[in-house]
Design a protein around this motif. Structure first.
Motif, PDB file in Angstrom:
ATOM      1  N   PRO A  40      42.095  10.086   6.921  1.00 33.77           N
ATOM      2  CA  PRO A  40      43.487  10.126   6.117  1.00 33.77           C
ATOM      3  C   PRO A  40      43.325   9.418   4.535  1.00 33.77           C
ATOM      4  O   PRO A  40      44.306   9.277   3.991  1.00 33.77           O
ATOM      5  N   SER A  41      42.031   8.981   4.024  1.00 36.93           N
ATOM      6  CA  SER A  41      41.977   8.449   2.646  1.00 36.93           C
ATOM      7  C   SER A  41      42.477   9.462   1.656  1.00 36.93           C
ATOM      8  O   SER A  41      42.743   8.965   0.371  1.00 36.93           O
ATOM      9  N   ILE A  42      42.257  10.797   2.015  1.00 38.44           N
ATOM     10  CA  ILE A  42      42.647  11.901   0.964  1.00 38.44           C
ATOM     11  C   ILE A  42      41.756  11.766  -0.281  1.00 38.44           C
ATOM     12  O   ILE A  42      42.378  11.588  -1.198  1.00 38.44           O
ATOM     13  N   THR A  43      40.627  11.507  -0.012  1.00 32.19           N
ATOM     14  CA  THR A  43      39.686  11.562  -1.352  1.00 32.19           C
ATOM     15  C   THR A  43      38.555  12.470  -1.051  1.00 32.19           C
ATOM     16  O   THR A  43      38.300  12.967   0.034  1.00 32.19           O
ATOM     17  N   VAL A  44      38.046  13.203  -1.977  1.00 31.90           N
ATOM     18  CA  VAL A  44      37.171  14.312  -2.075  1.00 31.90           C
ATOM     19  C   VAL A  44      35.750  13.583  -1.786  1.00 31.90           C
ATOM     20  O   VAL A  44      35.392  12.589  -2.555  1.00 31.90           O
ATOM     21  N   PHE A  45      34.871  14.329  -0.881  1.00 30.66           N
ATOM     22  CA  PHE A  45      33.466  13.967  -0.696  1.00 30.66           C
ATOM     23  C   PHE A  45      32.664  14.198  -1.808  1.00 30.66           C
ATOM     24  O   PHE A  45      32.912  15.389  -2.635  1.00 30.66           O
ATOM     25  N   SER A  46      31.871  13.356  -2.575  1.00 32.60           N
ATOM     26  CA  SER A  46      31.125  13.467  -3.659  1.00 32.60           C
ATOM     27  C   SER A  46      29.894  14.224  -3.599  1.00 32.60           C
ATOM     28  O   SER A  46      29.416  14.692  -4.697  1.00 32.60           O
ATOM     29  N   ASN A  47      29.534  14.719  -2.284  1.00 28.91           N
ATOM     30  CA  ASN A  47      28.249  15.475  -2.408  1.00 28.91           C
ATOM     31  C   ASN A  47      28.353  16.748  -2.087  1.00 28.91           C
ATOM     32  O   ASN A  47      27.404  17.490  -1.581  1.00 28.91           O
ATOM     33  N   PHE A  48      29.444  17.524  -1.987  1.00 30.86           N
ATOM     34  CA  PHE A  48      29.595  19.030  -2.058  1.00 30.86           C
ATOM     35  C   PHE A  48      30.727  19.377  -2.898  1.00 30.86           C
ATOM     36  O   PHE A  48      31.617  18.980  -3.156  1.00 30.86           O
ATOM     37  N   PRO A  49      30.307  20.742  -3.443  1.00 34.87           N
ATOM     38  CA  PRO A  49      29.239  21.476  -3.500  1.00 34.87           C
ATOM     39  C   PRO A  49      28.042  20.784  -4.183  1.00 34.87           C
ATOM     40  O   PRO A  49      28.176  19.907  -5.105  1.00 34.87           O
ATOM     41  N   VAL A  50      26.796  21.085  -3.707  1.00 34.67           N
ATOM     42  CA  VAL A  50      25.424  20.794  -4.391  1.00 34.67           C
ATOM     43  C   VAL A  50      25.396  21.136  -5.677  1.00 34.67           C
ATOM     44  O   VAL A  50      25.725  22.369  -6.072  1.00 34.67           O
ATOM     45  N   ALA A  51      25.208  20.253  -6.863  1.00 35.35           N
ATOM     46  CA  ALA A  51      25.231  20.754  -8.181  1.00 35.35           C
ATOM     47  C   ALA A  51      23.992  21.224  -8.623  1.00 35.35           C
ATOM     48  O   ALA A  51      23.980  22.177  -9.548  1.00 35.35           O
ATOM     49  N   SER A  52      22.794  21.125  -7.814  1.00 32.57           N
ATOM     50  CA  SER A  52      21.741  21.581  -8.467  1.00 32.57           C
ATOM     51  C   SER A  52      21.439  23.254  -8.232  1.00 32.57           C
ATOM     52  O   SER A  52      20.712  23.763  -8.847  1.00 32.57           O
ATOM     53  N   ARG A  53      22.231  23.770  -7.085  1.00 28.18           N
ATOM     54  CA  ARG A  53      22.182  25.069  -6.890  1.00 28.18           C
ATOM     55  C   ARG A  53      23.257  25.719  -6.517  1.00 28.18           C
ATOM     56  O   ARG A  53      24.019  25.040  -5.601  1.00 28.18           O
ATOM     57  N   LYS A  54      23.762  26.833  -6.783  1.00 25.82           N
ATOM     58  CA  LYS A  54      24.991  27.788  -6.467  1.00 25.82           C
ATOM     59  C   LYS A  54      24.754  28.135  -4.953  1.00 25.82           C
ATOM     60  O   LYS A  54      23.809  29.078  -4.676  1.00 25.82           O
ATOM     61  N   VAL A  55      25.888  27.862  -3.961  1.00 24.53           N
ATOM     62  CA  VAL A  55      25.962  28.603  -2.950  1.00 24.53           C
ATOM     63  C   VAL A  55      27.201  29.047  -2.541  1.00 24.53           C
ATOM     64  O   VAL A  55      27.327  30.101  -1.775  1.00 24.53           O
ATOM     65  N   ALA A  56      28.348  28.442  -3.217  1.00 25.49           N
ATOM     66  CA  ALA A  56      29.705  28.879  -2.852  1.00 25.49           C
ATOM     67  C   ALA A  56      30.094  30.023  -3.447  1.00 25.49           C
ATOM     68  O   ALA A  56      30.808  30.813  -2.862  1.00 25.49           O
ATOM     69  N   HIS A  57      29.849  30.041  -4.914  1.00 23.59           N
ATOM     70  CA  HIS A  57      30.212  31.383  -5.512  1.00 23.59           C
ATOM     71  C   HIS A  57      31.751  31.657  -5.415  1.00 23.59           C
ATOM     72  O   HIS A  57      32.478  30.503  -5.291  1.00 23.59           O
ATOM     73  N   ARG A  58      32.275  32.646  -5.381  1.00 20.19           N
ATOM     74  CA  ARG A  58      33.630  32.687  -4.968  1.00 20.19           C
ATOM     75  C   ARG A  58      34.244  32.788  -3.823  1.00 20.19           C
ATOM     76  O   ARG A  58      34.099  33.871  -3.205  1.00 20.19           O
ATOM     77  N   VAL A  59      34.752  31.865  -3.319  1.00 16.56           N
ATOM     78  CA  VAL A  59      34.920  31.808  -1.803  1.00 16.56           C
ATOM     79  C   VAL A  59      36.382  32.396  -1.438  1.00 16.56           C
ATOM     80  O   VAL A  59      37.317  32.149  -2.226  1.00 16.56           O
ATOM     81  N   SER A  60      36.302  33.267  -0.270  1.00 15.42           N
ATOM     82  CA  SER A  60      37.673  33.679  -0.002  1.00 15.42           C
ATOM     83  C   SER A  60      38.023  33.284   1.463  1.00 15.42           C
ATOM     84  O   SER A  60      39.256  33.717   1.607  1.00 15.42           O
TER      85      SER A  60
END
Length: 533
Positions: free
Chosen positions: A482-502
């Motif tokens: 319930p803190s409504i804060t974003v996790f700092s370690n996702f997505p990983v900045a070193s490599r792209k994995v998400a691209h355009r998510v649908s």
């Protein structure tokens, strides 16, 4: 006469002396031999005092084999003397026989150069524009060079997330590698324990901490059969350890989830039917798939392996069927029509039983946990609360600060409601406030997306909200509740994995998280906080 003799004698002596000087000295063999012996003695003494000169002489004038043998003997003597020295240091205690001797601590590295000016105790002015970022307070206006060097080192390590590998000693690298290996072994044991068990688990888990989400990147969920076109759907089976993917390559595929190989179970090709949306039924026996072109949709019975097209729906006047939601009772679908219409379709007879209408076009639908009420988001930014059984509008309110609504999601525990907008802002409300008030205030606004928020999904424990945009690459965030804060370690900045998510989805017990991107892949992540699938 006497005067002439006196005058001539010096002249005669000078001539004789000049003649003697002009003559070359006579060669004396004995004298030359004596000089040679003296030089040899001097060279011998020089060789004894400086061993390197003697070795060079021997190497230049011959005896190369003797020189190599001497070098080997000297190395052996040094090693033997070193061992004897260790024995003498550790041989004082008779009770320590048989115990392993401690290794000598490595000597610290010497500096490549030493600047004498660095040793001077001088105060450095921190108010200079190049050093202002090093100040920790207004009172700290100056400090010594040594303290400044330490401060810069700490700041560099903080920006790099620790000491970089090139600056670590060999012992530090070995310790770090050993710790990583032990952590990987623990994670593999946890995964093996998870994959040994199947079924419906209801074991309570400890609350999820905020800040950093412990997770591990796995093999793509559809690695056994990547899509040739953009993926539009990824969804986990409600009870089995299975994940489904579908996309514009006109296929629906099922994979077994183990995190390592993810073997393909079955793939169904739908001729001239690019899949826009696919969903499991509540019992998990059927897959419903819709397209963009017409109002026909497919029902795929997984138990019988039969694909049945539904070409017409009685009572439906829409030109096409595109977006839909599976009702919590499992026996009906809520189809999204045009001009703000919503149609309730029963799967028993494939006919429309009731319809509802809102102001503006529908941008998203979310059900309460019991399925009695539905939250409908309009493109005008207004949220309607409907009673599903009576098709009556119970309440409506404006999404705070929203100009155009794009998505909506309700948490499974009935606590939260998330509304996304075209500006990328996601407002998180209390469901209770939305049901009882016409002007609820959001608990917090998540503003980490810079483009339209097109996908919102809560995990089954209502501890994580996944938000994404299909407009930009890597536009996906995981929000802690319930803190409504974003996790700092996702997505990983070193490599792209998400691209355009649908599309986004969590497994039934939050053990896995997957997403569908425009590259035809479904990246899979193991959430280590959750022990079950």
């Amino acid at each position: 006469m006497e005067d002439e003799n006196v005058i001539k004698l010096p002249v005669t002596e000078n001539k004789i002396t000049a003649k003697k000087r002009s003559r070359p000295p006579k060669f004396d063999p004995e004298e030359e031999e004596q000089r040679r012996q003296q030089n040899l003695k001097r060279l011998a003494v020089l060789g004894e005092e400086d061993g390197s000169v003697k070795r060079l002489e021997t190497l230049v004038f011959g005896a190369e084999e003797e020189l190599l043998e001497r070098l080997v003997e000297e190395d052996e003597e040094e090693q033997t003397s070193g061992l004897q020295l260790e024995d003498e240091e550790g041989g004082g205690d008779e009770d320590s026989e048989g115990e392993e001797e401690p290794r000598q601590q490595p000597q610290p590295r010497k500096a490549a150069w030493v600047d004498e000016d660095d040793e001077l105790e001088e105060e450095v002015d921190l108010k200079h524009r190049y050093r202002r970022n090093l100040m920790k307070g207004d009172a700290e206006s100056a400090m010594s060079k040594q303290r400044l060097q330490q401060r810069m080192k700490e700041q560099f390590q903080k920006s790099m997330g620790g000491t970089p590998s090139w600056a670590q000693s060999s012992d530090q690298k070995k310790k770090k590698k050993k710790a990583l290996d032990e952590e990987e072994e623990e994670e593999e044991e946890e995964e093996d324990d998870l994959l040994r068990r199947t079924g419906n688990f209801v074991a309570p888990s400890e609350s999820l901490p905020s800040g950093v989400l412990r997770m591990k990147k796995c093999l793509h969920a559809n690695s056994a059969r990547p899509s040739a076109d953009r993926l539009t759907t990824v969804q986990f089976h409600p009870s089995a350890q299975v994940v489904m993917t579908a996309g514009l390559d006109q296929s629906v595929s099922l994979f077994q989830v183990d995190g390592k190989t993810n073997p393909k179970i079955q793939s169904v090709h739908l001729e001239r039917f690019p899949v826009h949306q696919a969903r499991f039924s509540r019992d998990g026996r059927t897959v419903i798939a819709t397209s963009l072109r017409n109002k026909m949709f497919y029902l795929y019975d997984m138990m019988e392996g039969r694909v049945a097209p539904v070409r017409s729906v009685r009572g439906l006047s829409e030109a096409r069927v595109k977006d839909f939601s599976v009702c919590p009772d499992g026996g009906a679908l809520l189809l999204t029509g045009t001009n703000g219409y919503l149609h309730m379709l029963t799967l028993k007879t494939n006919e429309i039983v009731r319809s509802m209408k809102i102001n503006g076009d529908v941008s998203g639908v979310a059900f309460c946990p019991d399925g009695s009420k539905a939250f409908v988001n309009s493109e005008e930014g207004e949220v309607f609360v409907w009673d599903v059984r009576s098709s009556r509008c119970l309440s409506r309110f404006m999404d705070d600060g929203c100009v155009k609504g794009t998505a909506i999601a309700a948490s499974p525990d009935g606590r939260y409601l998330a509304c996304g907008s075209q500006a990328g802002v996601v407002n998180v409300y209390s469901q209770e406030a939305c049901l009882n008030s016409t002007n609820p205030k959001p608990l917090r606004a998540v503003m980490n997306l810079l483009t339209s928020a097109t996908s919102l999904t809560f995990n089954p424990t209502s501890e994580i909200l996944a938000v994404a945009s299909r407009v930009e690459d890597e536009a996906v965030r995981l929000v802690h509740l319930p803190s409504i804060t974003v996790f700092s370690n996702f997505p990983v900045a070193s490599r792209k994995v998400a691209h355009r998510v649908s599309c986004l989805d969590f497994s039934p017990r939050s053990g896995f998280f997957s997403l569908a991107n425009n590259k035809g892949h479904a990246p899979l992540f193991r959430l280590l906080h959750y022990k079950d699938f």
